[in-house]
Design a protein around this motif. Structure first.
Motif, mmCIF file in Angstrom:
data_model
loop_
_atom_site.group_PDB
_atom_site.id
_atom_site.type_symbol
_atom_site.label_atom_id
_atom_site.label_comp_id
_atom_site.label_asym_id
_atom_site.label_seq_id
_atom_site.Cartn_x
_atom_site.Cartn_y
_atom_site.Cartn_z
ATOM 1 N N GLN A 216 3.432 14.270 12.454
ATOM 2 C CA GLN A 216 3.014 15.489 11.757
ATOM 3 C C GLN A 216 4.212 16.393 11.484
ATOM 4 O OE1 GLN A 216 -0.025 16.614 10.382
ATOM 5 N NE2 GLN A 216 1.454 18.070 9.547
ATOM 6 N N TYR A 217 5.149 16.452 12.419
ATOM 7 C CA TYR A 217 6.356 17.255 12.169
ATOM 8 C C TYR A 217 7.149 16.667 11.009
ATOM 9 C CZ TYR A 217 10.812 19.594 12.717
ATOM 10 O OH TYR A 217 11.948 20.323 12.464
ATOM 11 N N LEU A 218 7.312 15.336 10.995
ATOM 12 C CA LEU A 218 8.027 14.699 9.884
ATOM 13 C C LEU A 218 7.350 15.042 8.563
ATOM 14 C CD1 LEU A 218 8.675 11.164 11.435
ATOM 15 C CD2 LEU A 218 10.365 12.984 11.098
ATOM 16 N N ARG A 219 6.025 14.969 8.545
ATOM 17 C CA ARG A 219 5.286 15.267 7.325
ATOM 18 C C ARG A 219 5.488 16.730 6.911
ATOM 19 N NH1 ARG A 219 1.063 13.487 4.297
ATOM 20 N NH2 ARG A 219 -0.169 15.130 3.317
ATOM 21 N N GLU B 288 0.587 10.713 -1.818
ATOM 22 C CA GLU B 288 0.801 9.342 -1.368
ATOM 23 C C GLU B 288 2.274 9.091 -1.043
ATOM 24 O OE1 GLU B 288 -0.828 5.071 -2.777
ATOM 25 O OE2 GLU B 288 0.535 6.014 -4.220
ATOM 26 N N GLU B 289 3.170 9.613 -1.878
ATOM 27 C CA GLU B 289 4.596 9.433 -1.616
ATOM 28 C C GLU B 289 5.013 10.109 -0.314
ATOM 29 O OE1 GLU B 289 6.485 9.044 -6.123
ATOM 30 O OE2 GLU B 289 6.072 11.037 -5.292
ATOM 31 N N ALA C 49 5.079 1.844 4.971
ATOM 32 C CA ALA C 49 6.523 1.938 5.174
ATOM 33 C C ALA C 49 7.303 1.244 4.064
ATOM 34 C CB ALA C 49 6.894 1.353 6.532
ATOM 35 N N GLN C 50 6.781 0.132 3.534
ATOM 36 C CA GLN C 50 7.510 -0.587 2.476
ATOM 37 C C GLN C 50 7.566 0.246 1.205
ATOM 38 O OE1 GLN C 50 5.571 -4.469 2.227
ATOM 39 N NE2 GLN C 50 7.202 -5.355 3.488
ATOM 40 N N ARG C 51 6.446 0.836 0.829
ATOM 41 C CA ARG C 51 6.485 1.734 -0.329
ATOM 42 C C ARG C 51 7.352 2.948 -0.020
ATOM 43 N NH1 ARG C 51 0.671 1.119 -0.458
ATOM 44 N NH2 ARG C 51 0.516 3.270 0.284
ATOM 45 N N ARG D 240 -1.204 21.893 -3.700
ATOM 46 C CA ARG D 240 -0.453 21.534 -2.502
ATOM 47 C C ARG D 240 -0.977 20.231 -1.901
ATOM 48 N NH1 ARG D 240 3.951 24.657 -3.121
ATOM 49 N NH2 ARG D 240 3.618 26.856 -2.716
ATOM 50 N N PRO D 241 -0.102 19.436 -1.301
ATOM 51 C CA PRO D 241 -0.569 18.265 -0.555
ATOM 52 C C PRO D 241 -1.266 18.733 0.716
ATOM 53 C CG PRO D 241 1.775 18.565 -0.229
ATOM 54 C CD PRO D 241 1.359 19.582 -1.254
ATOM 55 N N PRO D 242 -2.145 17.920 1.291
ATOM 56 C CA PRO D 242 -2.803 18.327 2.539
ATOM 57 C C PRO D 242 -1.799 18.464 3.666
ATOM 58 C CG PRO D 242 -3.301 16.035 2.007
ATOM 59 C CD PRO D 242 -2.606 16.607 0.812
ATOM 60 N N TYR D 243 -2.072 19.397 4.557
ATOM 61 C CA TYR D 243 -1.175 19.619 5.691
ATOM 62 C C TYR D 243 -1.091 18.382 6.571
ATOM 63 C CZ TYR D 243 0.181 21.300 10.338
ATOM 64 O OH TYR D 243 0.780 21.448 11.558
#
Length: 247
Positions: free
Chosen positions: A179-182, A209-210, A140-142, A130-133
């Protein structure tokens, strides 16, 4: 006269018998007696009273992410649930419930955090899967390229909406933290048809990273600071230069 005395004696005897048995007419059952709010130690009741309106119960859609989401439960630490329940998220609709100006005691907050986290029993996977919470927003460009590959099919090429709604609407971004977006990028909103980070592109889960980069791209569309963050300081006016008589 004697009959009247006898009647009174029988009445008092009957009342005494009822009182001793705890069966006086109108006496409430113990479970029906009023209790102060802080006496409530039942997780299901605490959740339905304080959380279900925004976070749902796994049966209906909710305004915010569902706590019954298996991917969410597999990445969120119990301490994060407890902290957000106690302190809220400043600048958003998530209030703090701590005893300092809140509605719940520390014990009740711990009951909620334990109960929500216990829903993950049998669902969690190895941490390495799992990715980290939590993590800082990325580049932003990537993130623009990541968005185009993973999100544009539903939210439109520029994020303003397609099959699903806009994710760059200023009103929306003013209400949600990074954090909500993530969290939503990772866990999805399956009750609304939004998949998790593992499913946007078949056979190609998003990397950590993505995920960070697409959050950076989303956040870059926010007009003003993120919720709970101070507004940037206005640039101070340049002070007039003083002349130097020696030059």
């Amino acid at each position: 006269m004697q009959q009247r005395i006898l009647n009174w004696c029988l009445l008092f005897a009957g009342l005494a018998a009822l009182s001793g048995c705890g069966r006086l007419p109108g006496k409430p059952k113990e479970e029906d007696r009023w209790k102060p709010p802080e006496a409530n130690k039942d997780f299901a009741d605490l959740y339905s009273t304080n959380c279900v309106a925004c976070h749902g119960n796994g049966k209906v859609s909710s305004a915010s992410i569902s706590f019954n989401n298996p991917v969410y439960l597999s990445v969120v630490p119990k301490e994060a649930i407890r902290k957000v329940t106690a302190e809220g998220v400043p600048g958003t609709m998530m209030p703090g419930y701590s005893a300092v100006g809140g509605l719940l005691t520390d014990e009740q907050i711990n009951i909620l955090a334990d109960g929500i986290h216990n829903w993950s029993a049998g669902q969690a996977t190895a941490e390495s899967d799992r990715p980290p919470y939590a993590a800082p927003a990325g580049d932003a460009q990537r993130g623009a390229a990541v968005y185009a590959q993973n999100c544009a099919g539903c939210h439109g090429n520029d994020g303003t909406g397609g099959k699903a709604g806009s994710v760059v609407d200023p009103a929306y971004l003013s209400l949600v933290s990074d954090q909500y977006l993530r969290t939503v990028v990772i866990a999805g909103r399956p009750e609304l048809g939004m998949p998790s980070y593992q499913e946007y592109v078949s056979g190609k889960p998003m990397t950590a990273e993505e995920i960070a980069d697409v959050v950076g791209w989303l956040s870059s569309h926010r007009e003003g600071p993120a919720p709970g963050q101070p507004a940037p300081q206005a640039a101070t006016a340049a002070s007039p230069q003083t002349s130097d008589s020696n030059q």
